[in-house]
Design an enzyme around this catalytic site. Structure first.
Site, PDB file in Angstrom:
ATOM      1  N   ALA A  66     -37.728  14.139  19.691  1.00 16.59           N
ATOM      2  CA  ALA A  66     -38.962  14.781  19.222  1.00 16.59           C
ATOM      3  C   ALA A  66     -38.812  16.287  19.028  1.00 16.59           C
ATOM      4  O   ALA A  66     -39.559  16.887  18.240  1.00 16.59           O
ATOM      5  CB  ALA A  66     -40.095  14.483  20.201  1.00 16.59           C
ATOM      6  N   ARG A 115     -41.817   7.321   8.544  1.00 22.61           N
ATOM      7  CA  ARG A 115     -42.717   7.158   9.687  1.00 22.61           C
ATOM      8  C   ARG A 115     -43.888   8.150   9.576  1.00 22.61           C
ATOM      9  O   ARG A 115     -44.299   8.483   8.485  1.00 22.61           O
ATOM     10  CB  ARG A 115     -41.910   7.313  10.981  1.00 22.61           C
ATOM     11  N   PRO A 143     -34.845  14.279  24.233  1.00 20.56           N
ATOM     12  CA  PRO A 143     -35.818  13.616  25.100  1.00 20.56           C
ATOM     13  C   PRO A 143     -36.045  12.148  24.761  1.00 20.56           C
ATOM     14  O   PRO A 143     -36.093  11.765  23.592  1.00 20.56           O
ATOM     15  CB  PRO A 143     -37.107  14.422  24.884  1.00 20.56           C
ATOM     16  N   ASN A 144     -36.170  11.373  25.816  1.00 17.67           N
ATOM     17  CA  ASN A 144     -36.510   9.951  25.770  1.00 17.67           C
ATOM     18  C   ASN A 144     -35.388   9.046  25.275  1.00 17.67           C
ATOM     19  O   ASN A 144     -35.532   7.824  25.275  1.00 17.67           O
ATOM     20  CB  ASN A 144     -37.799   9.714  24.940  1.00 17.67           C
ATOM     21  N   GLU A 147     -27.131  16.303  12.233  1.00 17.96           N
ATOM     22  CA  GLU A 147     -28.402  15.782  12.749  1.00 17.96           C
ATOM     23  C   GLU A 147     -28.425  14.269  12.574  1.00 17.96           C
ATOM     24  O   GLU A 147     -28.062  13.768  11.518  1.00 17.96           O
ATOM     25  CB  GLU A 147     -29.556  16.410  11.957  1.00 17.96           C
ATOM     26  N   TYR A 184     -36.221   1.397  17.848  1.00 18.20           N
ATOM     27  CA  TYR A 184     -34.962   2.031  18.262  1.00 18.20           C
ATOM     28  C   TYR A 184     -33.848   1.052  18.638  1.00 18.20           C
ATOM     29  O   TYR A 184     -32.736   1.479  18.949  1.00 18.20           O
ATOM     30  CB  TYR A 184     -35.234   2.992  19.423  1.00 18.20           C
ATOM     31  N   HIS A 200     -30.617  10.438  13.560  1.00 17.78           N
ATOM     32  CA  HIS A 200     -31.756   9.699  14.112  1.00 17.78           C
ATOM     33  C   HIS A 200     -31.513   8.214  13.939  1.00 17.78           C
ATOM     34  O   HIS A 200     -31.005   7.787  12.888  1.00 17.78           O
ATOM     35  CB  HIS A 200     -33.056  10.068  13.385  1.00 17.78           C
ATOM     36  N   ASN A 229     -28.856  14.163  18.231  1.00 15.43           N
ATOM     37  CA  ASN A 229     -30.142  13.488  18.088  1.00 15.43           C
ATOM     38  C   ASN A 229     -31.105  14.235  18.987  1.00 15.43           C
ATOM     39  O   ASN A 229     -31.137  14.021  20.201  1.00 15.43           O
ATOM     40  CB  ASN A 229     -30.067  12.008  18.482  1.00 15.43           C
ATOM     41  N   ARG A 251     -37.158   1.350  25.281  1.00 14.72           N
ATOM     42  CA  ARG A 251     -38.175   2.130  24.586  1.00 14.72           C
ATOM     43  C   ARG A 251     -38.373   1.607  23.159  1.00 14.72           C
ATOM     44  O   ARG A 251     -37.437   1.631  22.358  1.00 14.72           O
ATOM     45  CB  ARG A 251     -37.685   3.573  24.525  1.00 14.72           C
TER      46      ARG A 251
END
Ligand code: DQA
Length: 154
Positions: free
Chosen positions: A82, A112, A13-14, A103, A26, A105, A79, A21
């Site tokens: 969320a 964070r 998502p996103n 995985e 990012y 990111h 990725n 964004r």
């Protein structure tokens, strides 16, 4: 393993909003930019990996693709956005389909908010790459190729 390795790059998502964004976190590259440079990178490998790209904001579609990958892909670069921090379903899909997933990111999720430090998928992935911006995708592709070579005993 003599065929070209098949590598699916699945984004959650996103990540379709990359470029606009939160660019401070990012980066300014769009997902299309990243996909293009991954294709360029892929061409550099003698194995000539075949890349396929997927993105969805829906958890169920991500589950469907991970399940489909068990027949179609040697590796998944994931990725999960969320859903990384919430999704038992994604974790179960990775385990259930026995796919080798890496995985990844863009951001360093460990530096964070606390909720980003929990990953439901890390323990069932081969490993995690985080914090290198768009290069996280390139490092994940490199990791997949190295695993492929190891599995092929090259
Ligand atoms: C992300 C990190 C996640 O915490 C976040 O929800 C994202 C993007 C990353 O690539 O840094 O959507 O996966």
């Amino acid at each position: 393993m003599n065929q070209n390795p098949k590598i699916w790059i699945i984004n959650g998502p996103n990540l379709n909003l990359l470029g606009e964004r939160e660019p401070g976190i990012y980066g300014s590259q769009t997902l299309a930019d990243i996909e293009k440079s991954l294709q360029d990178q892929a061409q550099e490998y003698p194995e000539k990996p075949v890349l396929s790209f997927y993105q969805s904001n829906s958890e169920g579609r991500l589950v469907d693709w991970i399940q489909a990958a068990r027949h179609e892909a040697d590796f998944v670069l994931l990725n999960a956005g969320a859903y990384t921090h919430t999704s038992v379903a994604l974790r179960d899909a990775i385990v259930g389909s026995q796919v080798q997933a890496i995985e990844l990111h863009l951001s360093n999720v460990h530096a964070r908010e606390d909720f980003r430090k929990t990953s439901y998928i890390s323990a069932v992935c081969v490993g995690q790459i985080a914090g290198f911006g768009a290069d996280s995708y390139h490092l994940a592709l490199e990791a997949a190729i190295r695993l492929y070579r190891k599995n092929s005993n090259i």
